[in-house]
Design a protein around this motif. Sequence first.
Motif, PDB file in Angstrom:
ATOM      1  N   THR A  16      -6.289  -1.471  -5.289  1.00  0.00           N
ATOM      2  CA  THR A  16      -5.137  -0.628  -5.603  1.00  0.00           C
ATOM      3  C   THR A  16      -3.972  -0.901  -4.654  1.00  0.00           C
ATOM      4  OG1 THR A  16      -6.012   1.196  -4.285  1.00  0.00           O
ATOM      5  CG2 THR A  16      -6.501   1.225  -6.636  1.00  0.00           C
ATOM      6  N   LEU A  17      -4.273  -1.125  -3.372  1.00  0.00           N
ATOM      7  CA  LEU A  17      -3.192  -1.435  -2.427  1.00  0.00           C
ATOM      8  C   LEU A  17      -2.571  -2.800  -2.709  1.00  0.00           C
ATOM      9  CD1 LEU A  17      -4.592  -0.029   0.924  1.00  0.00           C
ATOM     10  CD2 LEU A  17      -2.568   0.743  -0.301  1.00  0.00           C
ATOM     11  N   ALA A  44       1.229  -2.418   3.481  1.00  0.00           N
ATOM     12  CA  ALA A  44       0.629  -3.421   4.376  1.00  0.00           C
ATOM     13  C   ALA A  44      -0.160  -2.737   5.496  1.00  0.00           C
ATOM     14  CB  ALA A  44       1.715  -4.315   4.959  1.00  0.00           C
ATOM     15  N   CYS A  45       0.363  -1.658   6.054  1.00  0.00           N
ATOM     16  CA  CYS A  45      -0.375  -0.910   7.087  1.00  0.00           C
ATOM     17  C   CYS A  45      -1.645  -0.297   6.521  1.00  0.00           C
ATOM     18  CB  CYS A  45       0.506   0.179   7.688  1.00  0.00           C
ATOM     19  SG  CYS A  45       1.816  -0.462   8.735  1.00  0.00           S
ATOM     20  N   GLY A  46      -1.591   0.157   5.278  1.00  0.00           N
ATOM     21  CA  GLY A  46      -2.789   0.677   4.629  1.00  0.00           C
ATOM     22  C   GLY A  46      -3.862  -0.381   4.474  1.00  0.00           C
ATOM     23  N   LEU A  47      -3.458  -1.591   4.118  1.00  0.00           N
ATOM     24  CA  LEU A  47      -4.417  -2.700   4.012  1.00  0.00           C
ATOM     25  C   LEU A  47      -5.025  -3.046   5.368  1.00  0.00           C
ATOM     26  CD1 LEU A  47      -2.634  -5.064   1.477  1.00  0.00           C
ATOM     27  CD2 LEU A  47      -4.885  -4.025   1.207  1.00  0.00           C
ATOM     28  N   ILE A  52      -9.648  -2.539   9.309  1.00  0.00           N
ATOM     29  CA  ILE A  52     -10.166  -1.973  10.561  1.00  0.00           C
ATOM     30  C   ILE A  52     -11.301  -0.994  10.276  1.00  0.00           C
ATOM     31  CG2 ILE A  52      -9.592  -0.447  12.498  1.00  0.00           C
ATOM     32  CD1 ILE A  52      -6.836  -1.837  12.544  1.00  0.00           C
ATOM     33  N   GLY A  53     -11.143  -0.190   9.230  1.00  0.00           N
ATOM     34  CA  GLY A  53     -12.199   0.743   8.853  1.00  0.00           C
ATOM     35  C   GLY A  53     -13.465   0.037   8.413  1.00  0.00           C
ATOM     36  N   ALA A  75      -0.735   6.407   5.919  1.00  0.00           N
ATOM     37  CA  ALA A  75      -0.261   5.452   4.920  1.00  0.00           C
ATOM     38  C   ALA A  75      -0.300   6.060   3.516  1.00  0.00           C
ATOM     39  CB  ALA A  75      -1.096   4.177   4.961  1.00  0.00           C
ATOM     40  N   VAL A  76      -1.389   6.720   3.169  1.00  0.00           N
ATOM     41  CA  VAL A  76      -1.484   7.330   1.838  1.00  0.00           C
ATOM     42  C   VAL A  76      -0.475   8.459   1.693  1.00  0.00           C
ATOM     43  CG1 VAL A  76      -3.006   8.698   0.352  1.00  0.00           C
ATOM     44  CG2 VAL A  76      -3.857   6.624   1.412  1.00  0.00           C
ATOM     45  N   SER A  77      -0.275   9.250   2.742  1.00  0.00           N
ATOM     46  CA  SER A  77       0.715  10.330   2.687  1.00  0.00           C
ATOM     47  C   SER A  77       2.121   9.779   2.472  1.00  0.00           C
ATOM     48  CB  SER A  77       0.679  11.153   3.971  1.00  0.00           C
ATOM     49  OG  SER A  77      -0.569  11.739   4.144  1.00  0.00           O
TER      50      SER A  77
END
Length: 139
Positions: A16-17, A44-47, A52-53, A75-77
Amino acid sequence: MATISHIGWLLIPAITLLLGLVLLIFQSASEGLASRVLEISTTACGLISLIIGELGRKRSRVNMLRFFMVASSIAVSLLMFCAIRKGSGFMAAKSPSFWETILALPEVALAVVGLMFHLFIIGYTVHLIANMSVPKRAS
């Protein structure tokens, strides 16, 4: 061998990202990159936080999982804020054309799907952290 939940933990949000990033880059080509900098950088930060997760999950690193929870939530917010802002600004227009309406739907749909999977992932991550924590000694 990875189970479906472990594969989906990374694969579905990553897809989705990535789709959102491709859609944003495609739309920014016609609108100008400066108007989409926040959305592109947040995606990009979400990816990056998702990677990292995943590393934190595989290596049982609680701090990496905590960083993932905070960074991905931000990032989602921000992505939801951008989708709502675009949607509200879009609805304020007097007469949007049919094609403008159709082109706005995938971005909002990806944001909603990303939010649903993010809620699942945060619950899963909290469960992982609780299982990794050292139990307290009884006095």
